[in-house]
Design an enzyme around this catalytic site. Structure first.
Site, PDB file in Angstrom:
ATOM      1  N   ILE A 241       2.201   1.376   4.236  1.00 52.89           N
ATOM      2  CA  ILE A 241       0.772   1.456   3.966  1.00 52.89           C
ATOM      3  C   ILE A 241       0.478   2.899   3.574  1.00 52.89           C
ATOM      4  O   ILE A 241       1.261   3.809   3.850  1.00 52.89           O
ATOM      5  CB  ILE A 241      -0.096   1.004   5.169  1.00 52.89           C
ATOM      6  CG1 ILE A 241       0.157   1.875   6.400  1.00 52.89           C
ATOM      7  CG2 ILE A 241       0.169  -0.453   5.505  1.00 52.89           C
ATOM      8  CD1 ILE A 241      -0.732   1.514   7.593  1.00 52.89           C
ATOM      9  N   ASP A 242      -0.645   3.104   2.909  1.00 48.57           N
ATOM     10  CA  ASP A 242      -0.995   4.432   2.417  1.00 48.57           C
ATOM     11  C   ASP A 242      -1.046   5.459   3.544  1.00 48.57           C
ATOM     12  O   ASP A 242      -1.343   5.124   4.694  1.00 48.57           O
ATOM     13  CB  ASP A 242      -2.373   4.402   1.760  1.00 48.57           C
ATOM     14  CG  ASP A 242      -2.326   3.881   0.345  1.00 48.57           C
ATOM     15  OD1 ASP A 242      -1.227   3.726  -0.195  1.00 48.57           O
ATOM     16  OD2 ASP A 242      -3.408   3.620  -0.209  1.00 48.57           O
ATOM     17  N   LYS A 243      -0.837   6.686   3.157  1.00 50.51           N
ATOM     18  CA  LYS A 243      -0.946   7.799   4.106  1.00 50.51           C
ATOM     19  C   LYS A 243      -2.307   7.786   4.791  1.00 50.51           C
ATOM     20  O   LYS A 243      -2.400   7.973   6.004  1.00 50.51           O
ATOM     21  CB  LYS A 243      -0.733   9.126   3.365  1.00 50.51           C
ATOM     22  CG  LYS A 243      -0.892  10.365   4.231  1.00 50.51           C
ATOM     23  CD  LYS A 243      -0.636  11.621   3.416  1.00 50.51           C
ATOM     24  CE  LYS A 243      -0.801  12.872   4.274  1.00 50.51           C
ATOM     25  NZ  LYS A 243      -0.548  14.110   3.502  1.00 50.51           N
TER      26      LYS A 243
ATOM     27  N   ARG B 144      -7.275  -2.118  -2.302  1.00 47.97           N
ATOM     28  CA  ARG B 144      -8.164  -1.133  -2.910  1.00 47.97           C
ATOM     29  C   ARG B 144      -8.471  -1.496  -4.366  1.00 47.97           C
ATOM     30  O   ARG B 144      -9.619  -1.406  -4.814  1.00 47.97           O
ATOM     31  CB  ARG B 144      -7.546   0.263  -2.797  1.00 47.97           C
ATOM     32  CG  ARG B 144      -7.381   0.710  -1.352  1.00 47.97           C
ATOM     33  CD  ARG B 144      -6.449   1.907  -1.224  1.00 47.97           C
ATOM     34  NE  ARG B 144      -6.982   3.100  -1.871  1.00 47.97           N
ATOM     35  CZ  ARG B 144      -6.273   4.210  -2.043  1.00 47.97           C
ATOM     36  NH1 ARG B 144      -5.009   4.261  -1.635  1.00 47.97           N
ATOM     37  NH2 ARG B 144      -6.825   5.256  -2.623  1.00 47.97           N
TER      38      ARG B 144
ATOM     39  N   GLU C 269       0.799  -1.198   0.000  1.00 55.13           N
ATOM     40  CA  GLU C 269       0.000   0.000   0.000  1.00 55.13           C
ATOM     41  C   GLU C 269       0.846   1.269   0.000  1.00 55.13           C
ATOM     42  O   GLU C 269       0.697   2.168   0.809  1.00 55.13           O
ATOM     43  CB  GLU C 269      -0.925   0.020   1.242  1.00 55.13           C
ATOM     44  CG  GLU C 269      -1.811  -1.176   1.377  1.00 55.13           C
ATOM     45  CD  GLU C 269      -3.033  -1.047   0.516  1.00 55.13           C
ATOM     46  OE1 GLU C 269      -3.470   0.061   0.265  1.00 55.13           O
ATOM     47  OE2 GLU C 269      -3.531  -2.067   0.103  1.00 55.13           O
TER      48      GLU C 269
END
Length: 326
Positions: free
Chosen positions: A145-147, A251, A4
């Protein structure tokens, strides 16, 4: 290894016309003397080299005649500085640290997020013990992982831990489970989503499933609960277990099943039902409803079995409470 990861903006483009023959990485390096062959190979591995809109990942492949497009990411930022940012520490010893990352915190400095990142916080918290083997701009970072994704992440404080954790992630010997709140529900209620993922050739900020090239990706999912009419759920709580860890994997995979994460600005095409939109607004959810809930692994130095769980943060918890009333 990365999971991510945040997107880079396009920093520069190079379009090169090649004739057929020879290794493609060698031909590109010869045509672009400002880039080493190793740099070309790294760009290919990141899906940044394409011909005719098709990403190229094998540098040893024979060059075919045509126009080649190279997307050059922005340069790494200067050395990140320690910042006194509170951390929720789930575990720490002299080798590694496990934290519960809040939504809105980037993993490491990058253009647009030069400060306030997890790396800045770790540098202050860990001091000189933080490993530098991951690179000057991303010391100690083993996975990402994403922000806007919350949840459990591990960082290395020593070279030995960094190497050991990297090996575990590379071999997929890591337990990683995410909780997602989705628009509608994937069908069937339990399954495995497989599909190679590469950077979209149409939108630089998106990843996409691809039939050629890309990186193999596998997500095992279970619909834990649905909300709204049972015959046609308006939303669902979905548990996702990662077998691989690719950029935006969950996602992209959930969106491919017609059940994107609620609040996802990139992959949430289509609008949720009106009651779900109202719940999102009331819960003040301003991000994708995705949380890294479980991280389990064997300690790379001591061999101890470790497993950490984190409940979804307030915005997702409140949203789920509101969805229960649908």
């Amino acid at each position: 290894m990365a999971s991510e990861a945040e997107d880079d903006e396009v920093y520069g483009l190079r379009v090169v016309t090649l004739e057929a023959g020879g290794r493609v990485d060698k031909a590109l390096a010869a045509a672009l003397p400002e880039f080493s062959r190793a740099r070309i190979q790294a760009l290919m591995a990141e899906g940044r080299v394409s011909r005719g809109g098709v990403p190229l990942t094998d540098g040893s492949a024979k060059a075919q005649a045509g126009d080649y497009r190279l997307e050059i990411p922005p340069p790494e930022p200067a050395d990140p500085q320690p910042e006194n940012i509170p951390l929720t520490v789930l575990y720490e010893d002299e080798h590694l640290i496990v934290v519960d990352k809040p939504p809105g915190m980037a993993m490491h400095p990058a253009p647009g997020s030069e400060s306030g990142t997890l790396v800045n916080a770790l540098l202050h918290h860990c001091g000189d013990s933080l490993s530098g083997i991951g690179g000057v701009a991303r010391p100690g970072i083993v996975h990402r992982i994403d922000k806007e994704t919350s949840g459990v992440v591990v960082a290395a404080k020593t070279d030995a831990a960094h190497q050991g954790l990297s090996a575990l992630f590379a071999a997929h010997n890591i337990e990683r489970t995410y909780v997602a709140l989705t628009r509608g529900a994937p069908s069937p209620i339990r399954g495995t989503i497989e599909g190679a993922i590469a950077r979209s050739t149409h939108d630089r900020k998106k990843m996409a499933l691809t039939k050629t090239g890309g990186r193999h990706a596998v997500t095992h999912y279970t619909v834990v609960r649905t909300y709204g009419p049972p015959e046609k759920p308006l939303a669902a709580r979905v548990s996702c277990r990662l077998e691989t860890g690719r950029t935006h994997q969950i996602r992209v995979h959930l969106a491919s099943k017609g059940a994107p994460c609620l609040g996802d600005p990139t992959y949430g095409s289509g609008s949720p039902a009106a009651p779900v939109r109202a719940a999102i607004e009331a819960a003040q959810l301003s991000r994708q409803a995705l949380h890294a809930a479980v991280l389990g692994f064997r300690h790379p130095v001591t061999g101890e079995a470790l497993r950490f769980e984190s409940p979804p943060p307030d915005d997702m918890a409140k949203l789920e409470d509101l969805l229960e009333k649908l």
